[in-house]
Design a protein around this motif. Structure first.
Motif, PDB file in Angstrom:
ATOM      1  N   GLU A  80       9.273  20.098   8.823  1.00 27.77           N
ATOM      2  CA  GLU A  80       8.953  19.822   7.278  1.00 27.77           C
ATOM      3  C   GLU A  80       9.207  18.164   7.118  1.00 27.77           C
ATOM      4  OE1 GLU A  80      10.432  22.030   4.385  1.00 27.77           O
ATOM      5  OE2 GLU A  80       9.325  24.086   5.001  1.00 27.77           O
ATOM      6  N   LEU A  81      10.328  17.811   7.806  1.00 25.21           N
ATOM      7  CA  LEU A  81      10.878  16.507   8.079  1.00 25.21           C
ATOM      8  C   LEU A  81       9.904  15.708   8.691  1.00 25.21           C
ATOM      9  CD1 LEU A  81      13.023  14.364   7.181  1.00 25.21           C
ATOM     10  CD2 LEU A  81      14.361  15.052   9.075  1.00 25.21           C
ATOM     11  N   ARG A  82       9.697  15.880   9.872  1.00 28.26           N
ATOM     12  CA  ARG A  82       8.422  15.261  10.761  1.00 28.26           C
ATOM     13  C   ARG A  82       7.184  15.145   9.978  1.00 28.26           C
ATOM     14  NH1 ARG A  82      10.528  18.739  14.928  1.00 28.26           N
ATOM     15  NH2 ARG A  82       8.743  20.247  14.757  1.00 28.26           N
ATOM     16  N   LEU A  83       6.600  16.008   9.418  1.00 30.15           N
ATOM     17  CA  LEU A  83       5.406  16.099   8.664  1.00 30.15           C
ATOM     18  C   LEU A  83       5.607  14.962   7.376  1.00 30.15           C
ATOM     19  CD1 LEU A  83       4.372  19.859   8.249  1.00 30.15           C
ATOM     20  CD2 LEU A  83       3.499  18.187   9.898  1.00 30.15           C
ATOM     21  N   LEU A  84       6.728  15.039   6.696  1.00 32.30           N
ATOM     22  CA  LEU A  84       6.816  13.939   5.739  1.00 32.30           C
ATOM     23  C   LEU A  84       7.058  12.321   6.301  1.00 32.30           C
ATOM     24  CD1 LEU A  84       9.903  15.801   3.395  1.00 32.30           C
ATOM     25  CD2 LEU A  84       7.462  15.385   2.784  1.00 32.30           C
ATOM     26  N   CYS A  85       7.443  12.442   7.199  1.00 27.73           N
ATOM     27  CA  CYS A  85       7.638  11.001   8.036  1.00 27.73           C
ATOM     28  C   CYS A  85       6.121  10.753   8.602  1.00 27.73           C
ATOM     29  CB  CYS A  85       8.579  11.202   9.267  1.00 27.73           C
ATOM     30  SG  CYS A  85      10.428  11.205   8.768  1.00 27.73           S
ATOM     31  N   LEU A  86       5.593  11.733   9.068  1.00 29.00           N
ATOM     32  CA  LEU A  86       3.967  11.277   9.493  1.00 29.00           C
ATOM     33  C   LEU A  86       3.311  10.719   8.358  1.00 29.00           C
ATOM     34  CD1 LEU A  86       3.481  13.996  12.292  1.00 29.00           C
ATOM     35  CD2 LEU A  86       3.523  11.495  12.420  1.00 29.00           C
ATOM     36  N   ASP A  87       3.495  11.439   7.121  1.00 32.49           N
ATOM     37  CA  ASP A  87       2.891  11.111   6.072  1.00 32.49           C
ATOM     38  C   ASP A  87       3.126   9.466   5.648  1.00 32.49           C
ATOM     39  OD1 ASP A  87       1.067  11.817   3.631  1.00 32.49           O
ATOM     40  OD2 ASP A  87       2.963  11.284   2.450  1.00 32.49           O
ATOM     41  N   ALA A  88       4.277   9.333   5.386  1.00 33.25           N
ATOM     42  CA  ALA A  88       4.770   8.005   5.156  1.00 33.25           C
ATOM     43  C   ALA A  88       4.345   6.944   6.247  1.00 33.25           C
ATOM     44  CB  ALA A  88       6.013   7.806   5.100  1.00 33.25           C
ATOM     45  N   ILE A  89       4.382   7.221   7.421  1.00 31.64           N
ATOM     46  CA  ILE A  89       4.257   6.363   8.666  1.00 31.64           C
ATOM     47  C   ILE A  89       2.693   6.025   8.431  1.00 31.64           C
ATOM     48  CG2 ILE A  89       3.782   6.175  11.085  1.00 31.64           C
ATOM     49  CD1 ILE A  89       6.542   7.805  11.193  1.00 31.64           C
ATOM     50  N   GLU A  90       1.632   7.089   8.236  1.00 30.51           N
ATOM     51  CA  GLU A  90       0.163   6.584   8.015  1.00 30.51           C
ATOM     52  C   GLU A  90       0.090   5.901   6.978  1.00 30.51           C
ATOM     53  OE1 GLU A  90      -3.654   8.831   6.487  1.00 30.51           O
ATOM     54  OE2 GLU A  90      -1.973   9.906   6.461  1.00 30.51           O
ATOM     55  N   ARG A  91       0.793   5.712   5.995  1.00 33.44           N
ATOM     56  CA  ARG A  91       0.423   4.854   4.760  1.00 33.44           C
ATOM     57  C   ARG A  91       0.850   3.499   5.239  1.00 33.44           C
ATOM     58  NH1 ARG A  91       1.655   8.230  -0.652  1.00 33.44           N
ATOM     59  NH2 ARG A  91       1.485  10.253   0.171  1.00 33.44           N
ATOM     60  N   ILE A  92       2.030   3.602   6.030  1.00 35.69           N
ATOM     61  CA  ILE A  92       2.525   2.171   6.232  1.00 35.69           C
ATOM     62  C   ILE A  92       1.385   1.565   7.370  1.00 35.69           C
ATOM     63  CG2 ILE A  92       4.484   0.891   7.734  1.00 35.69           C
ATOM     64  CD1 ILE A  92       6.423   3.050   6.584  1.00 35.69           C
ATOM     65  N   GLU A  93       1.221   2.404   8.393  1.00 32.18           N
ATOM     66  CA  GLU A  93       0.237   1.814   9.404  1.00 32.18           C
ATOM     67  C   GLU A  93      -1.130   1.471   8.832  1.00 32.18           C
ATOM     68  OE1 GLU A  93      -2.028   3.355  13.536  1.00 32.18           O
ATOM     69  OE2 GLU A  93      -0.782   4.849  12.356  1.00 32.18           O
ATOM     70  N   VAL A  94      -1.705   1.928   7.891  1.00 31.12           N
ATOM     71  CA  VAL A  94      -2.788   1.746   7.227  1.00 31.12           C
ATOM     72  C   VAL A  94      -2.755   0.278   6.384  1.00 31.12           C
ATOM     73  CG1 VAL A  94      -4.608   2.249   5.389  1.00 31.12           C
ATOM     74  CG2 VAL A  94      -3.818   3.824   7.146  1.00 31.12           C
ATOM     75  N   ALA A  95      -1.692   0.271   5.861  1.00 33.89           N
ATOM     76  CA  ALA A  95      -1.356  -1.007   5.056  1.00 33.89           C
ATOM     77  C   ALA A  95      -1.014  -2.128   5.743  1.00 33.89           C
ATOM     78  CB  ALA A  95       0.155  -0.729   4.135  1.00 33.89           C
ATOM     79  N   LEU A  96      -0.527  -1.867   7.099  1.00 33.74           N
ATOM     80  CA  LEU A  96      -0.336  -2.954   8.025  1.00 33.74           C
ATOM     81  C   LEU A  96      -1.746  -3.663   8.504  1.00 33.74           C
ATOM     82  CD1 LEU A  96       1.554  -4.977   9.670  1.00 33.74           C
ATOM     83  CD2 LEU A  96       1.718  -3.134  11.239  1.00 33.74           C
ATOM     84  N   ARG A  97      -2.558  -2.755   9.249  1.00 34.59           N
ATOM     85  CA  ARG A  97      -3.789  -2.950   9.407  1.00 34.59           C
ATOM     86  C   ARG A  97      -4.605  -3.912   8.230  1.00 34.59           C
ATOM     87  NH1 ARG A  97      -5.526   2.899  11.827  1.00 34.59           N
ATOM     88  NH2 ARG A  97      -4.716   2.562  14.024  1.00 34.59           N
TER      89      ARG A  97
END
Length: 241
Positions: A80-97
């Protein structure tokens, strides 16, 4: 230093045999059938790392009261921790692009990435172009089918086709003035952004490859501390927290 050769001779064991082995080391197994199913579905070796906090480090015997359910709870927590991190990382990646496109494409043009002057070093520029030409994405195919000048699509199309690792390296290789423009959108210094994006990319790879996050030590690319978040920062920088 060379070591004397030692032959590996541990045999493969069935889930039933592995469970009996764990029980012989003092592990409680409230539901034998469920435990065997877990060993078949998840695998003994993957669960092994979640057993270590419940074992004596010398004898490998389980601490009093430890059960197979405790191992599964740690495993599921980590998942569950990995899934939470992936959810946050997706938002960071999209925002950086979006920040790269909004700041640099408007300031320097749709194909600014084709000019090395926007990068700190020519090697970084060449590395990005090499990855951009190999990127696979429907929008890239559409561009190549309809246009041939410039030979590489605009930045917003390219960034949709590259990995977070390439995106992180691109940011760190941009000219410092460009890095500052982008970092201002996140209200952090550009040096902090460079460090954090490297750390976040490593974290993303750990999550994507189902590596353990719980109690894991981050060996490389430890994030730079932020003055803004000093009150929340852990003194131990090699942990996920």
């Amino acid at each position: 230093m060379s070591h004397p050769s030692k032959t590996y001779n541990k045999p493969a064991r069935t889930p039933s045999d592995l469970l009996a082995h764990l029980q012989s080391r003092g592990l409680g197994v409230p539901d034998t059938s469920a435990a065997q199913k877990a060993l078949k579905r998840i695998g003994y070796y993957r669960l092994l790392i979640y057993m270590r906090p419940l074992q004596d480090s010398t004898t490998k015997h389980f601490l009093a009261g430890s059960t197979f359910d405790d191992i599964l709870q740690l495993y599921n927590f980590d998942r569950e921790l990995r899934l939470l991190c992936l959810d946050a990382i997706e938002r960071i990646e999209v925002a950086l692009r979006a920040a790269i496109i909004n700041e640099l494409a408007v300031a320097h043009g749709t194909h600014f990435h084709l000019s090395s002057r926007h990068f700190e070093k020519v090697e970084g520029f060449r590395g990005f172009i090499d990855r951009a030409t190999k990127a696979q994405y429907l929008g890239i195919s559409h561009y190549c089918d309809n246009y041939n000048e410039p030979s590489i699509p605009p930045i917003w199309t390219i960034l949709e086709g590259v990995t977070l690792g390439t995106l992180s390296r691109m940011y760190s290789n941009l000219h410092v003035a460009n890095r500052r423009l982008i970092a201002a959108q996140f209200n952090f210094p550009e040096q902090t952004m460079v460090s954090w994006l490297r750390s976040i990319n490593d974290l993303r790879n750990m999550c994507a490859h189902h590596n353990r996050l719980f109690n894991a030590i981050m060996q490389v690319n430890q994030p730079m501390q932020s003055k803004r978040l000093r009150g929340e920062w852990s003194t131990n920088q090699n942990r996920l927290y």
